[in-house]
Design an enzyme around this catalytic site. Structure first.
Site, PDB file in Angstrom:
ATOM      1  N   TYR A 192      -1.279  21.218 -18.240  1.00 42.08           N
ATOM      2  CA  TYR A 192      -2.405  21.858 -18.917  1.00 42.08           C
ATOM      3  C   TYR A 192      -2.565  21.369 -20.357  1.00 42.08           C
ATOM      4  CZ  TYR A 192      -5.618  25.310 -20.626  1.00 42.08           C
ATOM      5  OH  TYR A 192      -6.724  25.903 -21.165  1.00 42.08           O
TER       6      TYR A 192
ATOM      7  N   TRP B  43      -5.922  20.143 -23.499  1.00 39.21           N
ATOM      8  CA  TRP B  43      -7.309  19.695 -23.690  1.00 39.21           C
ATOM      9  C   TRP B  43      -7.447  18.189 -23.808  1.00 39.21           C
ATOM     10  CZ3 TRP B  43     -12.150  22.036 -25.943  1.00 39.21           C
ATOM     11  CH2 TRP B  43     -12.402  23.303 -25.388  1.00 39.21           C
TER      12      TRP B  43
HETATM   13  N1  LIG Z   1      -0.575  32.420 -29.290  1.00 29.85           N
HETATM   14  C1  LIG Z   1      -1.582  31.816 -28.668  1.00 29.85           C
HETATM   15  N2  LIG Z   1      -1.329  30.723 -27.915  1.00 29.85           N
HETATM   16  C2  LIG Z   1      -2.334  30.108 -27.286  1.00 29.85           C
HETATM   17  C3  LIG Z   1      -3.660  30.577 -27.377  1.00 29.85           C
HETATM   18  C4  LIG Z   1      -3.912  31.729 -28.169  1.00 29.85           C
HETATM   19  O1  LIG Z   1      -5.058  32.210 -28.288  1.00 29.85           O
HETATM   20  N3  LIG Z   1      -2.850  32.301 -28.805  1.00 29.85           N
HETATM   21  N4  LIG Z   1      -4.676  29.913 -26.717  1.00 29.85           N
HETATM   22  C5  LIG Z   1      -4.324  29.136 -25.551  1.00 29.85           C
HETATM   23  C6  LIG Z   1      -5.433  28.267 -25.161  1.00 29.85           C
HETATM   24  S1  LIG Z   1      -6.874  29.082 -24.786  1.00 29.85           S
HETATM   25  C7  LIG Z   1      -5.332  26.920 -25.051  1.00 29.85           C
HETATM   26  S2  LIG Z   1      -6.669  26.033 -24.457  1.00 29.85           S
HETATM   27  C8  LIG Z   1      -4.082  26.218 -25.362  1.00 29.85           C
HETATM   28  C9  LIG Z   1      -4.251  24.858 -26.028  1.00 29.85           C
HETATM   29  O2  LIG Z   1      -3.280  24.099 -25.521  1.00 29.85           O
HETATM   30  P1  LIG Z   1      -2.626  22.724 -26.006  1.00 29.85           P
HETATM   31  O3  LIG Z   1      -2.107  22.056 -24.791  1.00 29.85           O
HETATM   32  O4  LIG Z   1      -1.605  23.002 -27.058  1.00 29.85           O
HETATM   33  O5  LIG Z   1      -3.826  21.946 -26.592  1.00 29.85           O
HETATM   34  P2  LIG Z   1      -3.930  20.588 -27.357  1.00 29.85           P
HETATM   35  O6  LIG Z   1      -3.270  20.673 -28.696  1.00 29.85           O
HETATM   36  O7  LIG Z   1      -5.390  20.294 -27.319  1.00 29.85           O
HETATM   37  O8  LIG Z   1      -3.086  19.583 -26.476  1.00 29.85           O
HETATM   38  C10 LIG Z   1      -3.547  18.347 -26.109  1.00 29.85           C
HETATM   39  C11 LIG Z   1      -2.439  17.313 -26.247  1.00 29.85           C
HETATM   40  O9  LIG Z   1      -2.896  16.114 -25.642  1.00 29.85           O
HETATM   41  C12 LIG Z   1      -2.655  15.013 -26.521  1.00 29.85           C
HETATM   42  N5  LIG Z   1      -3.669  13.991 -26.230  1.00 29.85           N
HETATM   43  C13 LIG Z   1      -4.875  13.794 -26.799  1.00 29.85           C
HETATM   44  N6  LIG Z   1      -5.506  12.745 -26.240  1.00 29.85           N
HETATM   45  C14 LIG Z   1      -4.673  12.265 -25.288  1.00 29.85           C
HETATM   46  C15 LIG Z   1      -4.770  11.175 -24.361  1.00 29.85           C
HETATM   47  O10 LIG Z   1      -5.754  10.465 -24.284  1.00 29.85           O
HETATM   48  N7  LIG Z   1      -3.712  10.984 -23.531  1.00 29.85           N
HETATM   49  C16 LIG Z   1      -2.600  11.757 -23.564  1.00 29.85           C
HETATM   50  N8  LIG Z   1      -1.628  11.503 -22.715  1.00 29.85           N
HETATM   51  N9  LIG Z   1      -2.485  12.789 -24.435  1.00 29.85           N
HETATM   52  C17 LIG Z   1      -3.513  13.033 -25.276  1.00 29.85           C
HETATM   53  C18 LIG Z   1      -2.750  15.607 -27.896  1.00 29.85           C
HETATM   54  O11 LIG Z   1      -2.068  14.810 -28.826  1.00 29.85           O
HETATM   55  C19 LIG Z   1      -2.111  16.997 -27.691  1.00 29.85           C
HETATM   56  O12 LIG Z   1      -0.726  16.961 -27.891  1.00 29.85           O
HETATM   57  O13 LIG Z   1      -3.287  27.043 -26.222  1.00 29.85           O
HETATM   58  C20 LIG Z   1      -3.030  28.331 -25.683  1.00 29.85           C
HETATM   59  N10 LIG Z   1      -2.064  28.991 -26.526  1.00 29.85           N
HETATM   60  N1  LIG Z   2     -12.153  25.161 -34.136  1.00 31.31           N
HETATM   61  C1  LIG Z   2     -11.678  25.424 -32.920  1.00 31.31           C
HETATM   62  N2  LIG Z   2     -12.472  25.989 -31.987  1.00 31.31           N
HETATM   63  C2  LIG Z   2     -11.979  26.275 -30.750  1.00 31.31           C
HETATM   64  C3  LIG Z   2     -10.654  25.949 -30.390  1.00 31.31           C
HETATM   65  C4  LIG Z   2      -9.826  25.373 -31.399  1.00 31.31           C
HETATM   66  O1  LIG Z   2      -8.626  25.101 -31.178  1.00 31.31           O
HETATM   67  N3  LIG Z   2     -10.373  25.125 -32.631  1.00 31.31           N
HETATM   68  N4  LIG Z   2     -10.208  26.203 -29.109  1.00 31.31           N
HETATM   69  C5  LIG Z   2     -11.179  26.437 -28.048  1.00 31.31           C
HETATM   70  C6  LIG Z   2     -10.559  27.127 -26.922  1.00 31.31           C
HETATM   71  S1  LIG Z   2      -9.531  26.234 -25.906  1.00 31.31           S
HETATM   72  C7  LIG Z   2     -10.777  28.422 -26.633  1.00 31.31           C
HETATM   73  S2  LIG Z   2     -10.009  29.117 -25.287  1.00 31.31           S
HETATM   74  C8  LIG Z   2     -11.681  29.243 -27.437  1.00 31.31           C
HETATM   75  C9  LIG Z   2     -11.123  30.648 -27.680  1.00 31.31           C
HETATM   76  O2  LIG Z   2     -12.136  31.527 -27.992  1.00 31.31           O
HETATM   77  P1  LIG Z   2     -11.777  33.076 -28.180  1.00 31.31           P
HETATM   78  O3  LIG Z   2     -10.750  33.453 -27.204  1.00 31.31           O
HETATM   79  O4  LIG Z   2     -13.013  33.862 -28.151  1.00 31.31           O
HETATM   80  O5  LIG Z   2     -11.206  33.040 -29.668  1.00 31.31           O
HETATM   81  P2  LIG Z   2      -9.902  33.398 -30.495  1.00 31.31           P
HETATM   82  O6  LIG Z   2      -9.969  32.457 -31.647  1.00 31.31           O
HETATM   83  O7  LIG Z   2      -8.658  33.458 -29.703  1.00 31.31           O
HETATM   84  O8  LIG Z   2     -10.191  34.863 -30.981  1.00 31.31           O
HETATM   85  C10 LIG Z   2     -11.402  35.227 -31.599  1.00 31.31           C
HETATM   86  C11 LIG Z   2     -11.211  36.534 -32.345  1.00 31.31           C
HETATM   87  O9  LIG Z   2     -10.986  37.620 -31.457  1.00 31.31           O
HETATM   88  C12 LIG Z   2     -10.429  38.679 -32.225  1.00 31.31           C
HETATM   89  N5  LIG Z   2      -9.598  39.499 -31.352  1.00 31.31           N
HETATM   90  C13 LIG Z   2      -8.322  39.290 -30.982  1.00 31.31           C
HETATM   91  N6  LIG Z   2      -7.900  40.285 -30.174  1.00 31.31           N
HETATM   92  C14 LIG Z   2      -8.939  41.142 -30.041  1.00 31.31           C
HETATM   93  C15 LIG Z   2      -9.136  42.357 -29.338  1.00 31.31           C
HETATM   94  O10 LIG Z   2      -8.265  42.874 -28.647  1.00 31.31           O
HETATM   95  N7  LIG Z   2     -10.374  42.937 -29.431  1.00 31.31           N
HETATM   96  C16 LIG Z   2     -11.368  42.400 -30.174  1.00 31.31           C
HETATM   97  N8  LIG Z   2     -12.534  43.040 -30.178  1.00 31.31           N
HETATM   98  N9  LIG Z   2     -11.212  41.273 -30.857  1.00 31.31           N
HETATM   99  C17 LIG Z   2     -10.019  40.645 -30.788  1.00 31.31           C
HETATM  100  C18 LIG Z   2      -9.621  38.034 -33.329  1.00 31.31           C
HETATM  101  O11 LIG Z   2      -9.947  38.632 -34.588  1.00 31.31           O
HETATM  102  C19 LIG Z   2      -9.997  36.574 -33.246  1.00 31.31           C
HETATM  103  O12 LIG Z   2     -10.282  36.014 -34.500  1.00 31.31           O
HETATM  104  O13 LIG Z   2     -11.916  28.615 -28.697  1.00 31.31           O
HETATM  105  C20 LIG Z   2     -12.349  27.272 -28.551  1.00 31.31           C
HETATM  106  N10 LIG Z   2     -12.812  26.821 -29.829  1.00 31.31           N
HETATM  107 MO   LIG Z   3      -8.491  27.520 -24.407  1.00 36.25          MO
END
Ligand SMILES: Nc1nc2c(c(=O)[nH]1)N[C@H]1C(S)=C(S)[C@@H](COP(=O)(O)OP(=O)(O)OC[C@H]3O[C@@H](n4cnc5c(=O)[nH]c(N)nc54)[C@H](O)[C@@H]3O)O[C@H]1N2
Ligand SMILES: Nc1nc2c(c(=O)[nH]1)N[C@H]1C(S)=C(S)[C@@H](COP(=O)(O)OP(=O)(O)OC[C@H]3O[C@@H](n4cnc5c(=O)[nH]c(N)nc54)[C@H](O)[C@@H]3O)O[C@H]1N2
Ligand SMILES: [Mo]
Length: 761
Positions: A115, A117
């Protein structure tokens, strides 16, 4: 003579211009057609040429010396030296190891969920590449759903009868429809300007903030119900609520509608099923607790009169309820999603323009944009002969509990016994919850192989690391859902170090395993691009969309296809509203399921048959809040995408450890001043952070964004500020088994010892 050149390319955070000179990226600038370009690319030049790039194929010293089955050696992952090897030798070693594992244990012993991005670009998508490779070599245990929306993907089909992603991309009010029709916009978790910078595969036209200006000019009521003021663009009313308590608030709003004759009976009768089973729970007939505003007020921290007034306002105006993804990345995250749909059903505006329910606005940039959708340009992954899978966020459970049963959305499954993990395009030691626990789990497999451009925390914990190119070092085509642009993404610079494209890495492994032809079908990556593009051109033409020829696109660099425009949006659920019989939903009853026989039949106490207030184990109302009195939310970072580009940001003076936002009241109580280095801790772990004191966050809540590269000292305290050194690794419920990252209690104190001056890389 200078060979300075500028080209446009695209990324998950949109298009930007890149200037190169002498094989280096020397500058970036804004794409002039984007009304609100993201600042994320500013760290790109430093990141691409950063010292933390993986230069050569690298194999962990003691894995090489003692072999994959040496238990003691696995404990050294993350604390061991790497030996650099020539490509062919490293590929052969890895291929032999994959072959050994499949011979001795079968392909069910390989986890390739992988998993993350990765990067934008249709062909060089690291996940598609690793999946195809594993498919042609016998298959792999896969993962389903996403960290982003697992709970939503489980609950929404039961309630609204369609895949969550289809709902979000298709059956949703577009921005222009909201502007024209909505009077009250009630945003649970906000509509976040920082998050809408990003979308899978790219968002070229950043328009969320612009639409908010329009909404304000039209005098719409904009209500941000969220622990942080910044969760919507400026100008919205802010109703702070305790994280994790949204379901209680929604129930109280519903109670007012029910008891004051404001619920739309005819909508509930004609378009919904199960209100009769939910209503006695709402009024307290079944459990003795009426879900009144007075009941909800102490749970969510919102005044009972304000709840009452809001319910009346919602019933009297055209109201759109929006729900961010963050609400379902929490324990029982299915409930606010189900309850929001129920509340919208009670208002009776589903199927009316600008009314009803919408999930995920602002979570990513493409949601709400009116575009005609076209498909194509996908590298075929082929069939996976192995049918075993896990819900994506259950990776540590899988590694720690081989052979143990678990439940998932009505299925009784068993965790496989994994001997080899292949990761490409993701960073689990950034993204997974409770990284201490993941560290334990990570010691189980014989071998871990990672393709990565950078020495991330995950690459450092692998046995074999193949250096991958970044999107700027290879030719690709860029196009994204919800976006009208099409990009030629030129190779801007040659590969850094000895990096290779994922495609070539997998072609090399396949060659050593006698499967090269199956993987490549005799094509180079350039030939694949041409083939995929020709199909795309053909399919688009069939839909009346002219796209330029392959070389013409390369010459133009990008085109804006005629796909954007208000005419491409339709009122969601309008057909269902017009004819609930012939346009029935794909639920068992054909209607919106406020009570689901199917879910009730699963007998899950953590997800009963109708929306229910189930307090999470960790929130401000929990007993453990006596010991750890602050609720930590861990949103996405505004300055980057997840952990990407972090190496360059971490180098900036004062940038690390990462900032944690605290309310002035909580800071004063702990004698913490702005800029102080603090220790954020709970019974699972600890990390350092830098205090950012602000009344844009409500008292008793702290916010620490994801993104820092996990870097624990010998005592296990992460020096960089990754919130997953603190979060809890438990599924949202047996229904969704998603990540519950946002359900986490902590405390904060001034740090005693200063942090390590610089990151270790
Ligand atoms: N506490 C907490 N944890 C969370 C979340 C949260 O809200 N709170 N959100 C979760 C969510 S929604 C998400 S989506 C995840 C994000 O999850 P992560 O997997 O941490 O996301 P990225 O940092 O985008 O990881 C992409 C990796 O791919 C590598 N990469 C980029 N391009 C390439 C390529 O062309 N080839 C290869 N082989 N590698 C490449 C990048 O260097 C990077 O290390 O985190 C989750 N973790
Ligand atoms: N710049 C940037 N944009 C991103 C990403 C990134 O890494 N960087 N990641 C992308 C990805 S993979 C994802 S999944 C999305 C995530 O999109 P979301 O899941 O919607 O976003 P988060 O940033 O996790 O949280 C948004 C806000 O929700 C509020 N929140 C947290 N818990 C609660 C709750 O229980 N109730 C309410 N009402 N509010 C709460 C917090 O204040 C937080 O700032 O963002 C995407 N967009
Ligand atoms: Mo995500």
């Amino acid at each position: 003579m200078s060979d300075r050149k500028t080209h446009t390319t695209t990324s998950h955070w949109g298009a930007f211009n890149v200037t190169t000179e002498n094989n280096r990226i020397v500058g970036v600038s804004e794409f002039e057609h984007d009304p609100n370009p993201s600042a994320i690319p500013r760290s790109l030049p430093a990141a691409v040429h950063h010292r933390s790039r993986v230069a050569k194929p690298s194999i962990r010293q003691s894995w090489l010396t003692h072999g994959p089955q040496h238990r003691q050696s696995r404990k050294l992952r993350g604390n061991d030296a790497f030996v650099e090897l020539p490509w062919d030798e490293a590929l052969e070693i890895a291929a032999n190891e994959i072959t050994r594992v499949t011979k001795e244990h079968g392909n069910e012993a390989i986890f390739g969920g992988s998993y993350g991005w990765a990067s934008a670009g249709r062909f060089h998508h690291a996940l598609g590449q690793v999946h195809r490779f594993l498919n042609v070599t016998g298959g792999y245990v896969s993962s389903v759903a996403s960290y982003s929306t697992a709970a939503a993907q489980a609950i929404i089909p039961h309630v609204l009868g369609m895949h969550f992603l289809k709902l979000m991309w298709g059956e949703i009010n577009s921005w222009p429809m909201i502007a024209d029709n909505t009077e009250t916009l009630v945003m649970f978790g906000g509509i976040n300007p920082k998050n809408s910078q990003v979308s899978m595969g790219g968002v070229t036209h950043h328009e969320t903030a612009g639409w908010f200006n329009v909404f304000q000019q039209r005098g719409m009521r904009l209500l941000n119900i969220s622990p942080q003021r910044g969760d919507t663009p400026d100008g919205a009313e802010w109703l702070p609520l305790n994280p994790g308590s949204d379901t209680a608030l929604m129930l109280a709003l519903a109670w007012v509608l029910e008891t004051e004759g404001l619920a739309d009976r005819s909508f509930l009768d004609n378009y919904c099923t199960g209100y009769d089973k939910f209503q006695p729970y709402l009024t307290g007939a079944t459990d003795g607790i009426a879900k009144t505003p007075q009941w909800a007020a102490p749970l969510c921290g919102i005044d009972a009169d304000a709840i009452h007034a809001l319910a009346v306002n919602m019933a009297q105006t055209r109201t759109l309820i929006t729900v961010a993804w963050s609400l379902q990345r929490a324990e029982h995250g299915e409930q606010p999603y189900w309850m929001a749909a129920t509340l919208a059903a009670m208002l009776g505006q589903i199927g009316l323009p600008g009314g009803g329910i919408g999930y995920g606005y602002g979570a990513i940039g493409g949601i709400g944009v009116s575009v005609k959708r076209i498909s194509g340009l996908t590298f075929p992954q082929l069939e996976n002969p192995v049918k075993q899978y896990i819900p994506v966020a259950r990776i540590a459970d899988m590694l720690l509990k081989p052979g143990e049963p678990f439940e998932f959305n009505g299925h009784n499954l068993t965790y496989p016994d994994i001997k080899l993990v292949y990761w490409s395009g993701g960073n689990p030691f950034h993204h997974h919850q409770d990284l201490q626990r993941l560290n334990q789990a990570w010691q189980q497999p014989d071998t871990i192989i990672v393709n990565e451009p950078w020495w991330t925390a995950t690459a450092q914990r692998a046995d074999i690391v193949f250096p991958a190119t970044t999107a700027y070092e290879r030719h690709d085509i860029g196009r994204a859902e919800g976006d009208s642009y099409l990009f030629d993404m030129p190779a801007l610079i040659p590969p850094v170090g000895e990096a290779r494209d994922d495609y070539d890495i997998f072609a090399g492994l396949a060659r050593h395993m006698g499967r090269e032809e199956a993987f490549t079908e005799g094509r180079s990556s350039e030939q694949w691009l041409q083939t995929l593009y020709a199909n795309f051109q053909h399919e688009s033409a069939a839909k009346g969309i002219e796209v330029p020829g392959y070389s013409q696109l390369a010459e133009k660099n990008w085109v804006d296809l005629p796909l954007r425009g208000a005419e491409h949006s339709q009122t969601p659920f309008a057909e269902f509203r017009a004819d609930p019989v012939n346009a029935a939903l794909q639920t068992p009853s054909g209607k919106i399921e406020i009570y689901s026989e199917t879910i009730a039949g699963f007998n899950y106490s953590d997800c009963p048959g109708h929306p229910t207030w189930l307090p999470p184990a960790e929130w401000l109302g929990a007993e453990t809040a006596n010991e750890f009195p602050l609720h930590m939310v861990s949103p996405q970072p505004g300055d980057k995408l997840h952990s990407q580009l972090e190496c360059a940001i971490a180098d900036e003076a004062g940038a690390r450890p990462a900032p944690v936002t605290l309310n002035p009241h909580d800071a004063a109580q702990r004698h913490i001043n702005p800029g102080d280095i603090v220790r954020v801790y709970n019974h699972r772990g600890a990390c350092l952070a830098r205090a950012h004191v602000s009344d844009d966050i409500m008292p008793s809540v702290v916010s620490l964004s994801t993104g820092a590269w996990y870097d624990p000292d010998p005592n296990g305290t992460d020096q960089q500020g990754n919130p997953n050194s603190l979060t809890r690794d438990v599924g949202t419920s047996r229904l969704g088994q998603g990540s519950s990252a946002h359900s986490c209690l902590v405390d904060v104190e001034k740090a005693v010892s200063p942090p390590n001056a610089a990151p270790s890389l």
